[in-house]
Scaffold this motif. Sequence first.
Motif, short mmCIF file in Angstrom:
data_model
loop_
_atom_site.label_atom_id
_atom_site.label_comp_id
_atom_site.label_asym_id
_atom_site.label_seq_id
_atom_site.Cartn_x
_atom_site.Cartn_y
_atom_site.Cartn_z
N ILE A 191 30.23 21.20 -32.30
CA ILE A 191 29.89 21.70 -33.63
C ILE A 191 28.88 22.83 -33.58
CG2 ILE A 191 28.77 21.05 -35.78
CD1 ILE A 191 30.06 18.42 -35.61
N GLY A 192 27.89 22.69 -32.73
CA GLY A 192 26.88 23.74 -32.64
C GLY A 192 27.50 25.03 -32.12
N ALA A 193 28.29 24.91 -31.06
CA ALA A 193 28.90 26.09 -30.47
C ALA A 193 29.90 26.72 -31.42
CB ALA A 193 29.59 25.71 -29.16
N ARG A 194 30.54 25.89 -32.24
CA ARG A 194 31.49 26.44 -33.18
C ARG A 194 30.77 27.35 -34.17
NH1 ARG A 194 35.26 22.13 -35.24
NH2 ARG A 194 33.86 21.84 -36.98
N ALA A 195 29.62 26.89 -34.62
CA ALA A 195 28.84 27.74 -35.53
C ALA A 195 28.45 29.04 -34.83
CB ALA A 195 27.61 26.98 -36.00
N ASP A 196 28.09 28.95 -33.55
CA ASP A 196 27.76 30.17 -32.79
C ASP A 196 28.95 31.12 -32.76
OD1 ASP A 196 25.38 28.99 -32.28
OD2 ASP A 196 25.77 28.53 -30.17
N ILE A 197 30.14 30.56 -32.50
CA ILE A 197 31.32 31.41 -32.41
C ILE A 197 31.62 32.04 -33.77
CG2 ILE A 197 33.83 31.36 -32.06
CD1 ILE A 197 33.41 29.58 -29.69
N TYR A 198 31.47 31.28 -34.83
CA TYR A 198 31.68 31.84 -36.17
C TYR A 198 30.73 33.01 -36.40
CZ TYR A 198 34.40 27.68 -37.47
OH TYR A 198 35.33 26.70 -37.54
N ALA A 199 29.47 32.81 -35.97
CA ALA A 199 28.49 33.88 -36.17
C ALA A 199 28.88 35.12 -35.38
CB ALA A 199 27.10 33.39 -35.76
N GLU A 200 29.38 34.91 -34.14
CA GLU A 200 29.81 36.05 -33.32
C GLU A 200 30.97 36.78 -33.99
OE1 GLU A 200 28.52 37.27 -30.65
OE2 GLU A 200 27.14 35.71 -30.00
N LEU A 201 31.92 36.01 -34.50
CA LEU A 201 33.09 36.64 -35.13
C LEU A 201 32.66 37.40 -36.38
CD1 LEU A 201 35.81 33.86 -34.72
CD2 LEU A 201 35.52 35.96 -33.42
#
Lengths: 307, 508
Positions: free
Chosen positions: B428-438
Amino acid sequence: MKQALGLPLALLALVVGFGLTSEYFLTRDTFIAIANDIPALTVMAVGMTFVLIIAGIDLSIGSVLALSAGLTAVAMQSWGWNLPGAATLGLACGLFCGTLTGAVTVAWRLPSFIVSLGMLEIARGSAYLVTDSRTQYIGGAIGGLSTPLWFGISPAFLLALAIVVASHIVLRKSVFGRYLVGIGTNEEAMRLAGIDPRPWKVIVFALMGSLAALGGLMQLSRLEAADPNAGVGMELQVIAAVVIGGTSLMGGRGSVLNTFFGVLIVAVLEAGLAQIGASDPAKRVITGCVIIVAVLLDVYRNRRKRG
Amino acid sequence: MARAPLLRIGKLCKSFAAPVLTDIDLAFDTGEIVALTGENGAGKSTLSKLIAGLISPDSGEMLLGGERFSPRSRVDAERSGVRMVLQELSLVGTLSVAENLQLGAIPHRFGFIDRDAMNARARAQLALLGLDSIDPELPVSELGIGQQQLVEIARGLSGDVKLLILDEPTAMLTAREVEELFRQLALLRGRGVTIVYISHRLDELQRIADRVVVLRDGRLACDRAMAEVSHDEIVRMMVGHDVHEDEDRPRRASGRELLRVANFSGGLVRDASLAVHAGEILGLAGLVGSGRTELLRLIFGADQKSTGDLWLGGRPARIRNPTDAVAQGVGLLTEDRKSQGLLLGQALAMNLTIAHLSTVSRKGWIDGGGEERTAQQWKQRLRIRSKDSAQHVDELSGGNQQKVLFARWLHRDCQVLLLDEPTRGVDIGARADIYAELDALAKAGKALLVVSSDLRELMTLCDRIAVMSAGTLVQTFERGEWTEQALLAAAFSAYAQTMNMATDKAAS
Ligand SMILES: Nc1ncnc2c1ncn2[C@@H]1O[C@H](COP(=O)(O)OP(=O)(O)OP(=O)(O)O)[C@@H](O)[C@H]1O
Ligand SMILES: [Mg+2]
């Protein structure tokens, strides 16, 4: 990757072992004989390391060696070419054979095993045609390559050594080497990363062919004759040396320096067994065992590392 | 409960280079569904593999039905009724679906394979998950990866099973397949089968599980009844802080058109047209097998299209193969990371830089120091968990492998980025990171086309969502227009039509 100590130790053990069994082994003559015997094997093993790293294989190199040497000899003897011209022709012939193997493999997506098996026959047949099925004597015309320089070491040996060092650095440090490792590991992943594997694969086979031709010239210079039967079965000897050096037949893993140790092990074994009076059949049995043990050790090392 | 648990684990430890699991004490009761969750690299897969006999523990013991249980291999564990569906697919591509389903127990008569019996049994196994459309004689390699995942699950569901471990079975499945799976799991639970269910989708876990176990850095962080803990609490226990996913964002301002495809056909895909603009994220929704991945592959040149025209940055362009695509600033993050993305057996750093070696080399020679710095940067930025940048990627956990591939394409810095399940298997944490990158990529003026099986993900990320159904693009929704129901209905629409046509034909 760190250099494993296993191969140098195995080599040392062999040398010490033969030194203890035969009083003539640990002499200058033995080592000079070995050094002057291995250049052809060495340069071909370097090429084969690259081929195995891209998960290919080239079975045609023994024949290509014979064809290139034969062509060089005939050009000098019958067509009156000078040495540089004839040698260039021989190398070009090897380059052509390798490129053809690579191009057919890539264009029709065939296993290189099959294509190079075809090339093995084609090149051998051509070698007979070119030499009229006779051994071509050239005398001392390119003796220079194997005349000892200092301490009995020939230029051919130094050239082979230089090729080992250069290739090792290329494989480790260059973008080209990186691509080859990637292609051998997962060709489809490389394609999808935007790197077209096809030209690189052709280059590797072209390189292999050229090195086989160079091996042919080295032999020609040492034996002063081109025998159309030269290099029969040599592909297996070369592959054995490379595999003893720890290069994976599955591609993606290998080291030129370790290949060189593999070559030395094969050569020392050969020379040592001959000196302690082992018969030819016995030599083959022992060499076979060494190959299997080397591969087993490699597999075991990898398993333990993975836990 | 008074009865003895089905499986009791005591003081289980495992380390590879560093400790991965420390002193795990757990008990699983008969007929319960246990959710196992935790950050990427927390040790979930390792724990499951220990139970399923794929690896063996350094110390500690397991009791199955009161007896010592130390399986020496996967087959050994299966004989005791312990089965596992692996996170990474492990089907044999060249064998048929039926052969894969019954590998190890292929029916035979007089030493010959009994093909009819095998196919009949396979059909029954597939029907359990509503997979009647898959032909059991088809080689597995011809299935999409989502369908392969379903076949793999079907294999796990059959046979004599007491304990079933599912390691992220739904990472690539859409709502419909998840429903089928959950129905089967409920049936199994009714029959007294214990199920360990690993997932990063918390809503799924909350729906299905009786109990939740959270691992953190290889230790047990929580073992409680599902009803007692809230969504936010689980998130905090996993990643140590709150994570907010915001679905209500305004639509991004989009610029000029960067990618346009018109009338693309090939394989499953028929007549697909779409356009993506600078600064925009376009989502591609649809069921497993609806042709989403195929469309991306056609655009990228990984597969050959039969018809279709393409414009890049407003100009007609030709992409014949992936090399063309990448050279013109188009990247594709593939969904099948094991066979189409990772260079297994090679270093993390090499995997990361391979698509863009010119940034870490000079005149054809690799700059080792530069490569190391690049790898370290990405490792920190995406919080990739590994020993060092030389660690081989096959030793990383699934979610961390995904981050490596994501970093590969971020590093490539493409104008147009096609992403197939970009958050597959990440926590979940990394998913938020990836969303932020995108989001940052979009703000920087790139055009992104994202395929995801998770509708919520698309609704969070995208400015527009195009829906694919049976190989055609059926409808495009603007942000604000869509609802989950509407998207799902569109995803089903073309199938409903073909069904209607079939019934019409049958009637006439
Ligand atoms: N063969 C191995 N060699 C070295 N380290 C390993 C090996 N297998 C796993 N690890 C390490 O063990 C840790 C736990 O990995 P594991 O696969 O169990 O994580 P996980 O909880 O399943 O994560 P994910 O959610 O990403 O799938 C990771 O840090 C990983 O790097
Ligand atoms: Mg995992």
